[in-house]
Motif scaffolding. Structure first.
Motif, PDB file in Angstrom:
ATOM      1  N   ILE A   8       0.844  -1.203   0.000  1.00 54.10           N
ATOM      2  CA  ILE A   8       0.000   0.000   0.000  1.00 54.10           C
ATOM      3  C   ILE A   8       0.881   1.255   0.000  1.00 54.10           C
ATOM      4  O   ILE A   8       0.650   2.189  -0.766  1.00 54.10           O
ATOM      5  N   ASP A   9       1.910   1.257   0.873  1.00 52.02           N
ATOM      6  CA  ASP A   9       2.726   2.471   1.024  1.00 52.02           C
ATOM      7  C   ASP A   9       3.506   2.766  -0.252  1.00 52.02           C
ATOM      8  O   ASP A   9       4.287   1.933  -0.716  1.00 52.02           O
ATOM      9  N   THR A  12       0.469   2.041  -6.184  1.00 52.09           N
ATOM     10  CA  THR A  12      -0.676   2.436  -7.003  1.00 52.09           C
ATOM     11  C   THR A  12      -1.840   1.533  -6.617  1.00 52.09           C
ATOM     12  O   THR A  12      -1.729   0.309  -6.704  1.00 52.09           O
ATOM     13  N   VAL A  13      -2.923   2.159  -6.169  1.00 48.64           N
ATOM     14  CA  VAL A  13      -4.056   1.396  -5.635  1.00 48.64           C
ATOM     15  C   VAL A  13      -5.293   1.655  -6.494  1.00 48.64           C
ATOM     16  O   VAL A  13      -5.650   2.813  -6.734  1.00 48.64           O
ATOM     17  N   LEU A  30      -6.916   4.769   2.408  1.00 51.07           N
ATOM     18  CA  LEU A  30      -5.663   4.411   1.730  1.00 51.07           C
ATOM     19  C   LEU A  30      -4.923   5.623   1.164  1.00 51.07           C
ATOM     20  O   LEU A  30      -3.708   5.566   0.945  1.00 51.07           O
ATOM     21  N   ALA A  34      -0.879   5.828  -0.173  1.00 52.26           N
ATOM     22  CA  ALA A  34      -0.589   5.438  -1.565  1.00 52.26           C
ATOM     23  C   ALA A  34       0.142   6.557  -2.300  1.00 52.26           C
ATOM     24  O   ALA A  34       0.144   7.710  -1.869  1.00 52.26           O
ATOM     25  N   LEU A  37      -3.847   6.788  -6.694  1.00 50.86           N
ATOM     26  CA  LEU A  37      -5.116   6.115  -6.398  1.00 50.86           C
ATOM     27  C   LEU A  37      -6.010   6.197  -7.640  1.00 50.86           C
ATOM     28  O   LEU A  37      -6.230   7.290  -8.171  1.00 50.86           O
TER      29      LEU A  37
END
Ligand SMILES: NC(=O)c1ccc[n+]([C@@H]2O[C@H](COP(=O)([O-])OP(=O)(O)OC[C@H]3O[C@@H](n4cnc5c(N)ncnc54)[C@H](OP(=O)(O)O)[C@@H]3O)[C@@H](O)[C@H]2O)c1
Length: 273
Positions: A8-9, A12-13, A30, A34, A37
């Motif tokens: 996550i850190d 690309t979410v 998030l 991120a 996003l």
């Protein structure tokens, strides 16, 4: 060494169904972590609103809005292609978008059932098919499927919805096993009643009572789901009372669950006659 945490850190979410409810809260949860996003849903103006909110709060975050009707597999394919070209894929895929149908199945409108299957099943599996190969190659990634308690239950009056969610249960468990050791973390959330436009409260158990005991906010749901995902939990049941009830339900003999559901089904048929 393959990681056991979803990246996550700085990642690309992609979140489907980010325009409202649980998906919106997952995006808020998030966004501080991120790097980019990608917010997907049909209502473009809501996605733009989310983009404005998140960009103001997190100036370093890239927010990409992707208005898309996920019941159209060609549109899902085109979306995956764009993400592979522009970002080289995604680090974390959150399949959250979903809908439900209620009523006796024999009276249902087939077009709506078919649309439900395309949204709850086809879009989720197609995005996963298109976006996991790059994760496996990089040996890092995460897939979080927002399922439902319906994915572990028998709920008369919701046969098609329950069917799609049982698919998600089996699909996610098996995908998790296939990706074991690859660095791609696969989890599923099975919420009970959550305060959104969607609301399953009236269909799980006795209306009113369950509503009071189990209902949680979408923000709490998102927070607990992300905590479970980070811990690599296979199944996440957000909300402590609901989690306890689902653990108990899992211990009930299937025959007993069938009998209770049968009596519920007969009741439903009487009231809808
Ligand atoms: N709320 C509950 O009580 C509850 C309980 C258990 C499980 N869940 C699950 O949680 C997930 C999210 O539900 P929610 O409660 O947050 O519901 P919600 O507030 O109605 O949100 C559903 C999201 O899915 C998107 N969506 C619906 N149809 C779509 C389509 N054809 N194409 C693209 N996006 C579409 C919606 O955006 P647009 O309308 O803008 O397209 C919206 O962002 C679902 O998978 C649901 O099964 C919810």
């Amino acid at each position: 060494m393959a990681s056991s945490h979803p990246p996550i850190d700085g990642g690309t979410v992609l979140i489907t169904g980010a325009s409202s409810g649980i998906g919106l809260e997952l995006a808020r949860e998030l966004a501080p972590r991120a790097q980019a996003l990608v917010a997907v849903a049909r209502r473009a103006e809501r996605l733009e609103g989310l983009k404005g909110e998140l960009s103001a709060r997190h100036p370093g975050l890239v927010v990409r809005t992707e208005p898309c009707d996920l019941t159209d597999p060609d549109a899902v394919d085109a979306l995956s292609e764009r993400l592979l070209e522009d970002f080289g894929g995604v680090d974390v895929l959150v399949n959250n978008a979903g809908a439900r149908l209620q009523g006796l199945y024999e009276k249902s409108d087939w077009n709506r059932v078919y649309g439900l299957i395309r949204l709850n099943v086809v879009a989720l599996t197609l995005l996963t098919r298109r976006l996991t190969p790059a994760m496996v190659t990089r040996r890092r990634g995460g897939v979080l499927n927002v399922n439902s308690g319906a994915g572990a239950a028998i709920m008369p009056g919701m046969a098609a919805y329950v069917g799609t969610k049982h698919f998600v249960t089996g699909f996610t468990e098996t995908l998790r096993a296939e990706l074991d050791g690859t660095g791609v973390v696969v989890s599923q959330a099975l919420p009970g009643p959550v305060e959104t436009g969607f609301d399953e409260a009236t269909t799980i158990g006795t209306p009113g009572v369950m509503d009071r005991i189990f209902r949680i906010s979408a923000a709490r749901c998102a927070r607990e789901v992300i905590q479970g995902f980070e811990r690599g939990r296979p199944m996440i049941f957000p909300g402590s009372a609901y989690r306890a009830a689902m653990t108990l339900q899992g211990d009930l003999p299937r025959a007993l669950q069938r009998r209770a559901a049968g009596s519920q089904g007969r009741g439903l048929r009487k009231t809808s006659a």
